[in-house]
Design a protein around this motif. Structure first.
Motif, short mmCIF file in Angstrom:
data_model
loop_
_atom_site.label_atom_id
_atom_site.label_comp_id
_atom_site.label_asym_id
_atom_site.label_seq_id
_atom_site.Cartn_x
_atom_site.Cartn_y
_atom_site.Cartn_z
N TYR A 194 -63.59 3.50 0.64
CA TYR A 194 -64.73 4.30 1.09
C TYR A 194 -65.22 3.92 2.47
O TYR A 194 -65.75 4.75 3.20
N LEU A 222 -63.03 14.52 -4.07
CA LEU A 222 -64.22 13.68 -3.84
C LEU A 222 -64.01 12.79 -2.63
O LEU A 222 -64.95 12.51 -1.88
N TYR A 226 -66.17 12.64 0.97
CA TYR A 226 -66.69 11.50 1.73
C TYR A 226 -66.54 11.73 3.24
O TYR A 226 -67.46 11.49 4.02
N ARG B 136 -68.36 3.86 -4.85
CA ARG B 136 -68.63 4.98 -5.74
C ARG B 136 -67.74 6.15 -5.37
O ARG B 136 -67.59 6.50 -4.20
N SER B 137 -67.20 6.79 -6.39
CA SER B 137 -66.26 7.88 -6.09
C SER B 137 -66.97 9.07 -5.45
O SER B 137 -66.35 9.87 -4.78
N SER B 138 -68.27 9.18 -5.60
CA SER B 138 -69.01 10.25 -4.94
C SER B 138 -69.84 9.68 -3.79
O SER B 138 -70.50 8.65 -3.95
N PRO B 139 -69.83 10.35 -2.63
CA PRO B 139 -70.63 9.85 -1.51
C PRO B 139 -72.13 10.02 -1.76
O PRO B 139 -72.95 9.51 -1.00
N TYR B 140 -72.47 10.74 -2.82
CA TYR B 140 -73.87 11.01 -3.09
C TYR B 140 -74.48 10.05 -4.10
O TYR B 140 -75.63 10.19 -4.50
N GLN B 143 -75.38 3.38 -3.59
CA GLN B 143 -74.34 2.56 -2.95
C GLN B 143 -74.68 1.06 -2.92
O GLN B 143 -73.95 0.29 -2.27
N MET B 169 -65.97 -5.27 -0.58
CA MET B 169 -65.24 -4.01 -0.42
C MET B 169 -64.50 -3.90 0.90
O MET B 169 -63.64 -3.04 1.06
N LEU B 310 -78.72 2.25 -12.78
CA LEU B 310 -78.35 3.09 -11.65
C LEU B 310 -76.85 3.33 -11.58
O LEU B 310 -76.37 4.12 -10.76
N SER B 311 -76.09 2.62 -12.40
CA SER B 311 -74.65 2.88 -12.48
C SER B 311 -74.10 2.24 -13.74
O SER B 311 -74.61 1.22 -14.20
#
Lengths: 352, 352, 352, 352
Positions: A194, A222, A226, B136-140, B143, B169, B310-311
């Motif tokens: 990412y 997805l 990004y 996270r697989s979604s940028p939204y 994080q 990461m 939150l996750s």
């Protein structure tokens, strides 16, 4: 989102789910069937996405079903007519032309890259591919020529009227690469890196994003999201084979992914049968299949002397094999309403 | 390496293969059977590895067979008795103790991480896990809290006698993290992020390397080799579920990978049943299975209020579930010659 | 069933779907969200199942989502407390005892089966397994002793207080087998051999149904449903490894399938780590894992001389390895509220 | 066969392996490298195949490597120039013509099958497909019309100059079917139903053998070998999609299997994009891809009213879609040196 309650869910469990949905700022619509109750979640609840997802393990819940895609900008709904991505010098992908990028796995020497560039340009390729930074599964393998490789690649491309695509592996390489390349390629292993995707969202050049070897199409889109969320809408997707139980080929090319991606997304999609098969003699059949299935372009590994290549020799075509493949693709393209421009310089007979 | 010639391979094709092997600085040993000829390659040919590999597509070659592992430092042959990795403050993994790391997916607040730290320490965990930078697989999606998260994590761990493991990461995060963590975790999606692996090879703290979701065990060990080749021998491997056709669970835990890794490598191996299943009620059965199969440790997600996490809320245990699981594991461990230290403070009855 | 319409579905397309649902004897409930419309199908429409399913490709339909299981009798909802299947002579599976079936892949000779039967009975097995009709992937392999094998199996079992389980491959074998066996086993390759399943529905002896190597759990339960729909409710399910990309083991044991099956179905579930791994030294770790995950029983291949076995030698335990495994399982069983009866004749020390 | 000894194998372990190889009637050739010893097995050892295989788990053995294929009659080495299978009335598969079989999943009524037969014949199909005995995963689904279905199928085919292919599910159906069909089809779920395969080995009509959904190509060819070993050499292989992690499509079509099968075997290979995709709008792209990859033929589901089909409606083409597909295939076929005969009766314009 729909919450499918278990057959034996109690009223208290249903009530708990409804309460949680409301606490997340959404409305809950109950539908009580003979057998079970389902709860529809209405409203976006974007801030509470994780809490809604956590209901999957709430007492009395059988499963959660998502009815909308988690990607927006990459969705065909966002741009129903399909995107054409401009690659510079009049080359564009996503239109009627099937655009082919060809070249070696890695840039190895001036002689090698010059020879490939000349032969693939003559056969009808529009982009020159070649790696300067190589992701190798073993730390003991050739890791690429770095910036010197990029310089050689650019020069060979310019001398033959080609544009350049090359792989970026780390955010730190973006600045180095930009002066040399027209398209930045993200490899399959980095599809969910990412940090890299975010860095590419801030670039103004197109990105060719390869599908990870076990990524679903939704995950691929997805990852495109990004990049697009950062402002870079020039994303080209690439099917390059997935990992399955079958181990005769290195990967299993998921040819159906091509029309599926075209249904779900407006972004152009290309195929890489070199990595998709891993064997020279299977590259042409799968390249033909990809075009017949509607691919917007191809990525093909070509090397003047594959047996002495520093990487991927077993899946690289000889120059004459590539030219023959291009001729076959010119026969197929009209069946899908596409075309491949004729060889710019001389007719096929001259290859003899 | 063995080159298995096709049944109908010609003498010229066999001769070509032999010539290429010699040009690569190796010797070729022919074995002519009734049906076919096989060619053994003797010598290392390290510099010509790619050229030897390219023989896979040479005319008359059916396949190439590798008879030695491409990893060396990670191989059990390198360290037959098995490695024990020291994690600081007397905690070591790879010995008779089954070491458990527990905590939330992400650090969310001081209250959250303090509550988890206290409960998991009391139940017998030795490390506190928690993410500050979240892939996270979604940028939204959320994080992570970044460095502030690391600070909270360290403090909560220190207050409860725990060591800290957290995910890195990107190479750029290594320096930031080192003051706060005892073990640097590499997530499944980064298992083949070679820039990151190389950066971790230069660090003196242990690395917990998760298996990619479609990585073979050989690929996992090659990624460990990247870290070890840089000088950092403190690598802990982690099975966290692979991607298969089965989609009832988020992933399929490959429990057999635990004894397979222990056979092929001297490095300790742990299991992550939280990501391996994705569902709270399946975490305990798979955690028990992993210990029964011989895992050196576990990574378990625990949250004081999973429905508001939150996750990863759906796969996080409640604190009391974690304590019960630890008690069950204490029954199982002796069956594999292992032990889990008793709860440090008070007996189970007090949990009621 | 829910029909999820595409974002750009037209009113005519929605209307067509609603009409078709009504023509199939069901009611259609529209839910119009901001983004898209979903159509809930209420009513069974059993006679029109295929027509409803065909809506998947109707214009404007994005996908069809099933919210109820296609199996009924095999569902836990049908029998919430869990089934105990009686195998005769007081042996029952699905209760607190972990029931172990052990024996060779194939019955080869009186000496072989007698030796195995004695050793596994002494170690605590309750059933003797052994094939008389062998499904072999090559037509040139040993195909079993046929009825003579069944006779030997029965005699060896009776002499050692064991019950008998053996594989049936074809409806034509059912009658031949019934006098000799207590449980009829259906192999993984026959899990969807519907003629065989229907024939077994008419039998009054229990059936042990192995999961196909790429069958989902839903498909396994649908195959159980075939047997149960015929009137035979004595079905035992068996996880024996699935096919995945990982090829180090012959199969990947899906240990999580054990608790998942127990959640979805009331039928007992056993594990077969011999076929699940294909390697002798991995059988014990996976057998322990299966019991720790809650399996109701095990199927283990044991042979007095595995290196001279006519099939499956590489995955067969020596008799003493089986006895040691049973001892380890006795340690683990209490962690899941189960037990394994002690050896009936003499203590472990006597094995030395 | 090669036995790859572990790096740390002792002399006693190597010696044991050599002794066992000799006891199996073979010779053992040792090759001692710097790192490890490998043992080549020379001689067939057919009678001791299982014992040789059991060496896989012998002490000090790392792995066993097979260097020859387990199939003989199905191998290309057996018939290097490729087989042409005669289907009667001048239709032959494996030559330059791409042969297309089309028709409904199941025969439902005279009107339905007559309408399909006429339309597919006009579009250029050479065989009529249609099921009379249906393998359904649910016991509650439509199971076919039986012999009456066969009668209708034959009549419709004869009236339109077509040959007939239909699925046989059980050895007991072979006799019933022979008077009605020209090709007996074995479904994917029965690919390893050895009783059925053996029964078909004794028939003189061709067999169309579908690849199991998780079968390797080697396993498919071993199943062909079962039929051929019985004396029936008229086997046609069929790729129909495999099961992978990707669940957007029902299956993943392994297009590369087409050229791989053509390399390993002399038998003709066809593709079934209807089952391979499960969705009507993806059938044409995958059919085109299969022909472009070199398939000898296709199996396509066509129904006059797919939304009211009793099975597989979602993946059945409308008649006009099939005719358009055939036209597109006529454009592609020449790119692979093939042809599809023109429509026998009237030109495309007339379809309007």
């Amino acid at each position: 989102m729909i919450v499918n309650m278990a057959v034996n869910a109690t009223e208290a469990e249903i009530s708990h789910v409804v309460t949680r949905i409301k606490e997340c700022g959404c409305q809950a619509h109950l539908s009580r069937g003979e057998e079970r109750t389902i709860v529809g979640v209405v409203g976006k609840g974007d801030k509470h996405r994780s809490e809604l997802e956590a209901l999957r393990s709430a007492p009395g819940v059988e499963e959660i079903i998502y009815i909308s895609h988690p990607f927006k900008l990459a969705s065909r709904d966002f741009h129903p007519q399909g995107s054409i991505v401009e690659l510079g010098k009049g080359v564009a992908i996503g239109g009627t032309e099937v655009v082919v990028a060809a070249g070696p796995c890695a840039v190895e020497s001036p002689e090698q890259i010059d020879a490939v560039a000349e032969s693939v340009a003559q056969a009808g390729a529009k982009l020159l591919r070649g790696g300067a930074f190589k992701p190798r599964s073993s730390p003991y393998s050739f890791q690429g020529l770095g910036e010197e490789g990029l310089r050689l690649l650019r020069r060979a491309a310019d001398n033959n009227g080609l544009q350049v695509v090359s792989e970026v592996m780390d955010p730190s390489q973006v600045e180095i690469m930009l002066p040399y390349v027209d398209v930045l390629q993200v490899g399959a292993r980095n599809m969910q890196n990412y940090h890299l995707l975010r860095a590419l969202g801030e670039v103004t050049k197109p990105v060719l994003l390869k599908r990870g070897m076990s990524a679903t199409i939704e995950e691929l889109l997805l990852s495109a999201e990004y990049i697009m969320a950062g402002g870079n809408y020039g994303v080209i997707l690439c099917e390059r084979g997935i990992r399955t139980f079958d181990n005769y080929m290195r990967n299993t090319m998921d040819i159906a992914a091509i029309p599926v991606i075209q249904q779900l997304s407006h972004l152009p999609v290309v195929a890489d049968p070199s990595h998709g098969t891993g064997r020279r003699d299977k590259v042409a059949p799968l390249a033909r299949a990809a075009v017949a299935a509607g691919a917007d372009g191809l990525l093909i590994e070509v090397h003047p002397d594959p047996e002495r290549a520093l990487s991927d020799g077993a899946q690289s075509l000889y120059s004459n094999q590539f030219a023959e493949l291009m001729d076959d693709l010119r026969v197929i393209a009209p069946a899908v309403g596409r075309e491949i421009e004729p060889m710019p310089i001389e007719p096929r007979a001259a290859r003899g």
